[in-house]
Design an enzyme around this catalytic site. Sequence first.
Site, PDB file in Angstrom:
ATOM      1  N   PRO A  58       0.823  -1.221   0.000  1.00  0.00           N
ATOM      2  CA  PRO A  58       0.000   0.000   0.000  1.00  0.00           C
ATOM      3  C   PRO A  58       0.858   1.273   0.000  1.00  0.00           C
ATOM      4  O   PRO A  58       0.382   2.340  -0.381  1.00  0.00           O
ATOM      5  CB  PRO A  58      -0.811  -0.097   1.301  1.00  0.00           C
ATOM      6  CG  PRO A  58      -0.743  -1.528   1.710  1.00  0.00           C
ATOM      7  CD  PRO A  58       0.560  -2.060   1.176  1.00  0.00           C
ATOM      8  N   GLU A  82      -0.173  -7.490   8.707  1.00  0.00           N
ATOM      9  CA  GLU A  82      -0.145  -6.024   8.707  1.00  0.00           C
ATOM     10  C   GLU A  82       0.997  -5.431   7.888  1.00  0.00           C
ATOM     11  O   GLU A  82       0.862  -4.366   7.301  1.00  0.00           O
ATOM     12  CB  GLU A  82      -0.059  -5.491  10.140  1.00  0.00           C
ATOM     13  CG  GLU A  82      -1.379  -5.412  10.872  1.00  0.00           C
ATOM     14  CD  GLU A  82      -2.410  -4.565  10.129  1.00  0.00           C
ATOM     15  OE1 GLU A  82      -3.411  -5.148   9.673  1.00  0.00           O
ATOM     16  OE2 GLU A  82      -2.213  -3.350   9.987  1.00  0.00           O
ATOM     17  N   ARG A 135      -0.459  -9.318 -20.953  1.00  0.00           N
ATOM     18  CA  ARG A 135      -1.328  -9.068 -22.115  1.00  0.00           C
ATOM     19  C   ARG A 135      -0.695  -8.148 -23.154  1.00  0.00           C
ATOM     20  O   ARG A 135      -1.163  -8.079 -24.280  1.00  0.00           O
ATOM     21  CB  ARG A 135      -2.699  -8.550 -21.667  1.00  0.00           C
ATOM     22  CG  ARG A 135      -2.688  -7.157 -21.061  1.00  0.00           C
ATOM     23  CD  ARG A 135      -3.973  -6.887 -20.334  1.00  0.00           C
ATOM     24  NE  ARG A 135      -5.131  -7.060 -21.207  1.00  0.00           N
ATOM     25  CZ  ARG A 135      -5.470  -6.233 -22.189  1.00  0.00           C
ATOM     26  NH1 ARG A 135      -4.756  -5.154 -22.427  1.00  0.00           N
ATOM     27  NH2 ARG A 135      -6.527  -6.469 -22.934  1.00  0.00           N
ATOM     28  N   ASP A 150      -4.901  -0.852 -28.947  1.00  0.00           N
ATOM     29  CA  ASP A 150      -4.373   0.372 -29.531  1.00  0.00           C
ATOM     30  C   ASP A 150      -5.228   1.588 -29.207  1.00  0.00           C
ATOM     31  O   ASP A 150      -4.710   2.648 -28.934  1.00  0.00           O
ATOM     32  CB  ASP A 150      -4.282   0.247 -31.058  1.00  0.00           C
ATOM     33  CG  ASP A 150      -3.147  -0.677 -31.444  1.00  0.00           C
ATOM     34  OD1 ASP A 150      -3.124  -1.118 -32.599  1.00  0.00           O
ATOM     35  OD2 ASP A 150      -2.286  -0.947 -30.586  1.00  0.00           O
TER      36      ASP A 150
HETATM   37  C1  9D3 Z   1      -3.627   0.013   8.750  1.00  0.00           C
HETATM   38  C2  9D3 Z   1      -2.504  -0.021   7.811  1.00  0.00           C
HETATM   39  N1  9D3 Z   1      -2.775  -0.822   6.613  1.00  0.00           N
HETATM   40  C3  9D3 Z   1      -2.017  -0.197   5.495  1.00  0.00           C
HETATM   41  C4  9D3 Z   1      -2.889   0.583   4.598  1.00  0.00           C
HETATM   42  C5  9D3 Z   1      -2.358  -2.204   6.817  1.00  0.00           C
HETATM   43  C6  9D3 Z   1      -2.383  -3.054   5.635  1.00  0.00           C
HETATM   44  C7  9D3 Z   1      -3.572  -3.322   4.962  1.00  0.00           C
HETATM   45  C8  9D3 Z   1      -3.576  -4.168   3.867  1.00  0.00           C
HETATM   46  C9  9D3 Z   1      -1.217  -3.639   5.180  1.00  0.00           C
HETATM   47  C10 9D3 Z   1      -1.242  -4.480   4.089  1.00  0.00           C
HETATM   48  C11 9D3 Z   1      -2.428  -4.750   3.447  1.00  0.00           C
HETATM   49  C12 9D3 Z   1      -2.453  -5.677   2.308  1.00  0.00           C
HETATM   50  N2  9D3 Z   1      -2.398  -4.941   1.040  1.00  0.00           N
HETATM   51  C13 9D3 Z   1      -1.414  -5.125   0.167  1.00  0.00           C
HETATM   52  O1  9D3 Z   1      -0.526  -5.915   0.434  1.00  0.00           O
HETATM   53  C14 9D3 Z   1      -1.379  -4.353  -1.050  1.00  0.00           C
HETATM   54  C15 9D3 Z   1      -2.240  -3.321  -1.561  1.00  0.00           C
HETATM   55  C16 9D3 Z   1      -3.414  -2.713  -1.046  1.00  0.00           C
HETATM   56  O2  9D3 Z   1      -3.941  -3.024   0.035  1.00  0.00           O
HETATM   57  N3  9D3 Z   1      -3.986  -1.727  -1.796  1.00  0.00           N
HETATM   58  C17 9D3 Z   1      -3.512  -1.341  -2.989  1.00  0.00           C
HETATM   59  N4  9D3 Z   1      -2.415  -1.858  -3.497  1.00  0.00           N
HETATM   60  C18 9D3 Z   1      -1.800  -2.851  -2.784  1.00  0.00           C
HETATM   61  S1  9D3 Z   1      -0.405  -3.624  -3.268  1.00  0.00           S
HETATM   62  C19 9D3 Z   1      -0.360  -4.584  -1.930  1.00  0.00           C
END
Ligand code: 9D3
Length: 251
Positions: free
Chosen positions: A90, A117, A155, A170
């Site tokens: 994230p 987490e 893709r 395209d």
């Molecule tokens: C409360 C803090 N959270 C962070 C926003 C904890 C948390 C939530 C969800 C930590 C990891 C995750 C799992 N998400 C991913 O690994 C993830 C993700 C996402 O949640 N949203 C958008 N892109 C991605 S890429 C990996």
Amino acid sequence: MRFDVVTIFPEMFSAISAWGVTGRAFDQGLASIKTWNPRDFTSDTRRTVDDRAYGGGPGMVMMAKPLEDTLDAVAKDQGTQKGPVILLSPQGERFNQKMASELLDLEAVTLICGRYEAIDQRLVERRVDREISLGDFVVSGGEIPAMAVMDAVIRIIPGALGDAESAAQDSFMDGLLDCYHYTRPENYENLLVPDVLLGGHHAKIADYRRKQSLELTLKRRPDLIDRAREQGLLSSADEAYLVTLQNKTGF
Ligand code: 9D3
């Protein structure tokens, strides 16, 4: 190109390897995928890959050691076919089509999928080259984001899409939202297909679709209009139409 995916849920990746465009690309050998489960690189009987966070707080943290041992095994298996280690996170840089086409040039990519987490930051510092996010929303782990990234890259591998699909690709690449589409029947619940699409006048159809794309993009994604303009993707006819839209609707 080769994808090595580090995940405690390897079975999820059948979603990409078994179906559709991506499934065919794997079958044709245009891409390959190998999953690596960090639980297989633990030595305790419980196969532990997570632990509580130092400093407290809710949720568990993925331990550095099982992940690092996994990455060592990946690197050994890759041999000379090396590539970057990417963490789906994230906190990462927002993924886009340009990043997909950059990844396309690589021989190998290792994707780490986090669960719980977080991942111990020392693993990130030691072994991760790049962090990628799908956007500002929360999913339960990195697997689905990893599959979205892989799909976007696979893709666009030459030969992965059939001819009809390539042509469709395209029209998105000109940086605007796609126009609306219709198929049979001509009358559906008293909703009719726009006349111009039935006439067979190809230049008129192209002009109509282009105008629709411009209108939809201006309405929903004005940022894409600005970007298309900067990239020189808008003709003077496009600019003229945008002006008439502005006058008509007050955008
Ligand atoms: C409360 C803090 N959270 C962070 C926003 C904890 C948390 C939530 C969800 C930590 C990891 C995750 C799992 N998400 C991913 O690994 C993830 C993700 C996402 O949640 N949203 C958008 N892109 C991605 S890429 C990996």
